[in-house]
Design a protein around this motif. Structure first.
Motif, PDB file in Angstrom:
ATOM      1  N   ALA A 101       0.803  -1.226   0.000  1.00 25.09           N
ATOM      2  CA  ALA A 101       0.000   0.000   0.000  1.00 25.09           C
ATOM      3  C   ALA A 101       0.841   1.283   0.000  1.00 25.09           C
ATOM      4  O   ALA A 101       0.644   2.151  -0.863  1.00 25.09           O
ATOM      5  CB  ALA A 101      -0.982  -0.022   1.179  1.00 25.09           C
ATOM      6  N   PRO A 102       1.810   1.425   0.928  1.00 22.14           N
ATOM      7  CA  PRO A 102       2.603   2.668   0.894  1.00 22.14           C
ATOM      8  C   PRO A 102       3.463   2.805  -0.362  1.00 22.14           C
ATOM      9  O   PRO A 102       3.739   3.916  -0.821  1.00 22.14           O
ATOM     10  CB  PRO A 102       3.480   2.569   2.150  1.00 22.14           C
ATOM     11  N   ILE A 103       3.903   1.673  -0.938  1.00 27.47           N
ATOM     12  CA  ILE A 103       4.719   1.729  -2.156  1.00 27.47           C
ATOM     13  C   ILE A 103       3.862   2.254  -3.310  1.00 27.47           C
ATOM     14  O   ILE A 103       4.271   3.133  -4.070  1.00 27.47           O
ATOM     15  CB  ILE A 103       5.286   0.332  -2.510  1.00 27.47           C
ATOM     16  N   VAL A 104       2.657   1.708  -3.415  1.00 26.59           N
ATOM     17  CA  VAL A 104       1.740   2.136  -4.473  1.00 26.59           C
ATOM     18  C   VAL A 104       1.412   3.617  -4.306  1.00 26.59           C
ATOM     19  O   VAL A 104       1.409   4.384  -5.274  1.00 26.59           O
ATOM     20  CB  VAL A 104       0.450   1.275  -4.440  1.00 26.59           C
ATOM     21  N   ALA A 105       1.163   4.027  -3.062  1.00 26.03           N
ATOM     22  CA  ALA A 105       0.821   5.429  -2.811  1.00 26.03           C
ATOM     23  C   ALA A 105       1.987   6.352  -3.147  1.00 26.03           C
ATOM     24  O   ALA A 105       1.817   7.416  -3.730  1.00 26.03           O
ATOM     25  CB  ALA A 105       0.409   5.602  -1.349  1.00 26.03           C
ATOM     26  N   ALA A 106       3.205   5.920  -2.815  1.00 27.02           N
ATOM     27  CA  ALA A 106       4.375   6.790  -3.018  1.00 27.02           C
ATOM     28  C   ALA A 106       4.749   6.895  -4.497  1.00 27.02           C
ATOM     29  O   ALA A 106       5.167   7.954  -4.954  1.00 27.02           O
ATOM     30  CB  ALA A 106       5.565   6.253  -2.221  1.00 27.02           C
ATOM     31  N   LEU A 107       4.619   5.804  -5.233  1.00 28.70           N
ATOM     32  CA  LEU A 107       5.126   5.786  -6.613  1.00 28.70           C
ATOM     33  C   LEU A 107       4.039   5.933  -7.664  1.00 28.70           C
ATOM     34  O   LEU A 107       4.343   6.143  -8.835  1.00 28.70           O
ATOM     35  CB  LEU A 107       5.900   4.481  -6.871  1.00 28.70           C
ATOM     36  N   ASN A 108       2.789   5.776  -7.269  1.00 27.63           N
ATOM     37  CA  ASN A 108       1.685   5.891  -8.214  1.00 27.63           C
ATOM     38  C   ASN A 108       1.855   4.941  -9.394  1.00 27.63           C
ATOM     39  O   ASN A 108       1.654   5.309 -10.537  1.00 27.63           O
ATOM     40  CB  ASN A 108       1.584   7.361  -8.695  1.00 27.63           C
ATOM     41  N   VAL A 109       2.290   3.702  -9.116  1.00 25.53           N
ATOM     42  CA  VAL A 109       2.405   2.717 -10.199  1.00 25.53           C
ATOM     43  C   VAL A 109       1.008   2.328 -10.677  1.00 25.53           C
ATOM     44  O   VAL A 109       0.050   2.348  -9.904  1.00 25.53           O
ATOM     45  CB  VAL A 109       3.174   1.436  -9.790  1.00 25.53           C
ATOM     46  N   SER A 110       0.911   1.976 -11.970  1.00 25.07           N
ATOM     47  CA  SER A 110      -0.405   1.714 -12.535  1.00 25.07           C
ATOM     48  C   SER A 110      -0.756   0.234 -12.523  1.00 25.07           C
ATOM     49  O   SER A 110      -1.898  -0.145 -12.684  1.00 25.07           O
ATOM     50  CB  SER A 110      -0.453   2.235 -13.971  1.00 25.07           C
ATOM     51  N   GLU A 111       0.280  -0.598 -12.318  1.00 28.66           N
ATOM     52  CA  GLU A 111       0.024  -2.023 -12.476  1.00 28.66           C
ATOM     53  C   GLU A 111       0.850  -2.832 -11.473  1.00 28.66           C
ATOM     54  O   GLU A 111       2.019  -2.553 -11.255  1.00 28.66           O
ATOM     55  CB  GLU A 111       0.438  -2.425 -13.897  1.00 28.66           C
ATOM     56  N   ILE A 112       0.218  -3.841 -10.889  1.00 29.69           N
ATOM     57  CA  ILE A 112       0.935  -4.805 -10.053  1.00 29.69           C
ATOM     58  C   ILE A 112       0.791  -6.175 -10.709  1.00 29.69           C
ATOM     59  O   ILE A 112      -0.314  -6.583 -11.058  1.00 29.69           O
ATOM     60  CB  ILE A 112       0.363  -4.850  -8.623  1.00 29.69           C
ATOM     61  N   VAL A 113       1.913  -6.860 -10.898  1.00 30.92           N
ATOM     62  CA  VAL A 113       1.884  -8.198 -11.500  1.00 30.92           C
ATOM     63  C   VAL A 113       2.365  -9.191 -10.452  1.00 30.92           C
ATOM     64  O   VAL A 113       3.420  -8.997  -9.851  1.00 30.92           O
ATOM     65  CB  VAL A 113       2.797  -8.279 -12.743  1.00 30.92           C
ATOM     66  N   LEU A 114       1.579 -10.242 -10.219  1.00 28.48           N
ATOM     67  CA  LEU A 114       1.989 -11.301  -9.294  1.00 28.48           C
ATOM     68  C   LEU A 114       2.549 -12.467 -10.096  1.00 28.48           C
ATOM     69  O   LEU A 114       1.929 -12.915 -11.064  1.00 28.48           O
ATOM     70  CB  LEU A 114       0.795 -11.808  -8.473  1.00 28.48           C
ATOM     71  N   SER A 115       3.729 -12.943  -9.678  1.00 28.73           N
ATOM     72  CA  SER A 115       4.348 -14.087 -10.355  1.00 28.73           C
ATOM     73  C   SER A 115       4.655 -15.154  -9.319  1.00 28.73           C
ATOM     74  O   SER A 115       5.219 -14.864  -8.265  1.00 28.73           O
ATOM     75  CB  SER A 115       5.626 -13.617 -11.046  1.00 28.73           C
ATOM     76  N   GLY A 116       4.295 -16.383  -9.633  1.00 27.44           N
ATOM     77  CA  GLY A 116       4.486 -17.501  -8.710  1.00 27.44           C
ATOM     78  C   GLY A 116       3.455 -18.559  -9.046  1.00 27.44           C
ATOM     79  O   GLY A 116       2.830 -18.486 -10.097  1.00 27.44           O
ATOM     80  N   PRO A 117       3.273 -19.550  -8.180  1.00 23.90           N
ATOM     81  CA  PRO A 117       2.300 -20.609  -8.499  1.00 23.90           C
ATOM     82  C   PRO A 117       0.863 -20.066  -8.570  1.00 23.90           C
ATOM     83  O   PRO A 117       0.346 -19.570  -7.574  1.00 23.90           O
ATOM     84  CB  PRO A 117       2.465 -21.604  -7.344  1.00 23.90           C
ATOM     85  N   HIS A 118       0.254 -20.172  -9.738  1.00 28.10           N
ATOM     86  CA  HIS A 118      -1.082 -19.597  -9.948  1.00 28.10           C
ATOM     87  C   HIS A 118      -2.122 -20.181  -8.996  1.00 28.10           C
ATOM     88  O   HIS A 118      -2.999 -19.484  -8.516  1.00 28.10           O
ATOM     89  CB  HIS A 118      -1.541 -19.829 -11.391  1.00 28.10           C
TER      90      HIS A 118
END
Ligand SMILES: [Zn+2]
Length: 395
Positions: free
Chosen positions: A323-340
């Motif tokens: 949450a704080p990372i998203v708020a600080a950087l205003n990234v538009s996309e989060i991608v999760l990688s690992g076992p689906h």
């Protein structure tokens, strides 16, 4: 087959310090430009154009890049001799005169060895061609190995993959959990029992080959950029034996001042927790979210509701850290990688809900969270992308 064989590309340099942006021969603004730098720059420019945009004639390349036809012909001659480019026949066109010979990036002219050390039970390895396609695979059981034993298994895996290589070897790429500096020293990887391990130097000495070592999440973000569909501003979360984040800002990976950008696995989520972590602290994000801990927690759950609760708590822990990372950087996309099977459903839903609850305002707009669709080979392909970036200047 090794890189010291005669068949290896003569113009590909073995780099002593594979720092991004610190590669010898690369042209940087403000520097006096030497002829050797111009040659490397032109070579990378033409290769990049053919790699990203498909076949071109020599005249097309001159128009597209702004280089003179003489320069293009000279560099193309080198690239043909190095087996990095092939002629693929003439283009039938309406223009008068001799039909133009088309050139293509040669995906099968060289191969790479890639290792993924991010899993909890196996070290995975593959031989890849330059298109990122797996040509051969080898895995080795970890069986609880750490420290020198783990290193011996990694060296053994590279050795057995080298026997599977059927074209000149461009280099070896390794994606490992932990903090890795730009010279390929693993500064800290608690899950592997490594501290200040000069992994790159060990492998260069053993195999006489260019080697690049990077954090698995950074390798993953490179794979997404090269082969996936990620936005220019992307936060990629790699869930494996550890948890790490790779960050792409304006298309450029962010490594951090001490190469530990994205090391979110040991952020303490709950200071009152008694969940012990391999790093010595308690309540770290990894104690809820690593594949090993999730597997253990799920094995104790008896009902579907309990299983959902395990996955939801893991997702909430990740959401709280992001949450704080998203708020600080205003990234538009989060991608999760690992076992689906672990990540999709309750876990991913809890990540999004927690971020929305804690961080999102109108200013951030709608954040997109998705699972990477590059599958289990994502770190291997990212490790290959690192080798291509370092050796050929293309991603
Ligand atoms: Zn920890």
């Amino acid at each position: 087959m090794t890189c010291t064989d005669d068949a290896a590309p003569p113009a590909v340099e073995t780099l002593e310090s594979p720092a991004r942006g610190g590669v010898p021969g690369r042209v940087r603004s403000g520097e006096k430009v030497r002829p050797e730098q111009v040659r490397v720059h032109n070579r990378e420019l033409l290769l990049r154009t053919l790699y990203r945009e498909g076949p071109h004639s020599r005249a097309d390349l001159a128009r597209r890049t702004g280089l003179t036809r003489v320069s293009v012909s000279e560099v193309v001659g080198e690239l043909l001799a190095d087996n990095l480019v092939v002629e693929v026949g003439t283009r039938s066109g309406s223009r008068p005169g001799k039909p133009a010979m088309m050139l293509e990036f040669h995906e099968h002219g060289h191969q790479m060895i890639a290792l993924d050390l991010s899993h909890s039970t196996l070290y995975r390895g593959a031989v890849l061609d330059l298109g990122g396609t797996v040509v051969a695979r080898r895995d080795v059981e970890i069986g609880g190995s750490t420290g020198d034993d783990a290193l011996a298994k990694v060296v053994g895996l590279v050795g057995s993959l080298r026997d599977q290589v059927t074209a000149p070897l461009l280099g070896v790429g390794i994606g490992t959990p932990g903090i890795v500096d730009v010279t390929g020293v693993v500064l800290s990887a608690p899950n592997l029992g490594w501290k200040d391990l000069p992994l790159r130097s060990v492998l260069v000495e053993r195999f006489s080959c260019p080697v690049v070592v990077s954090n698995d999440a950074n390798a993953t973000v490179l794979a997404e950029r090269s082969y996936g569909r990620s936005a220019a501003d992307t936060l990629l979360i790699r869930v494996g034996v550890g948890v790490g984040a790779g960050l792409l800002l304006d298309g450029t990976p962010v490594l951090g001042s001490r190469f530990a950008a994205g090391e979110i696995g040991h952020v303490v989520v709950d200071v009152a927790s008694d969940r012990q972590c391999v790093c010595g602290k308690a309540g770290c994000l990894e104690t809820w979210l690593s594949t090993r801990r999730i597997r253990d927690d799920l094995s104790r759950a008896r009902t579907d509701a309990e299983r959902n609760r395990v996955l939801t708590v893991a997702g909430e822990s990740l959401g709280a850290v992001l949450a704080p990372i998203v708020a600080a950087l205003n990234v538009s996309e989060i991608v999760l990688s690992g076992p689906h099977r672990v990540l999709e459903g309750p876990l991913a839903d809890a990540v999004t809900a927690t971020i929305r609850e804690r961080a999102l305002t109108e200013a951030h707009g709608d954040i997109v969270l998705r699972l990477s669709d590059l599958g289990d080979d994502i770190v291997l392909r990212g490790a290959g992308a690192m080798v291509m970036d370092q050796q050929l200047g293309i991603t």
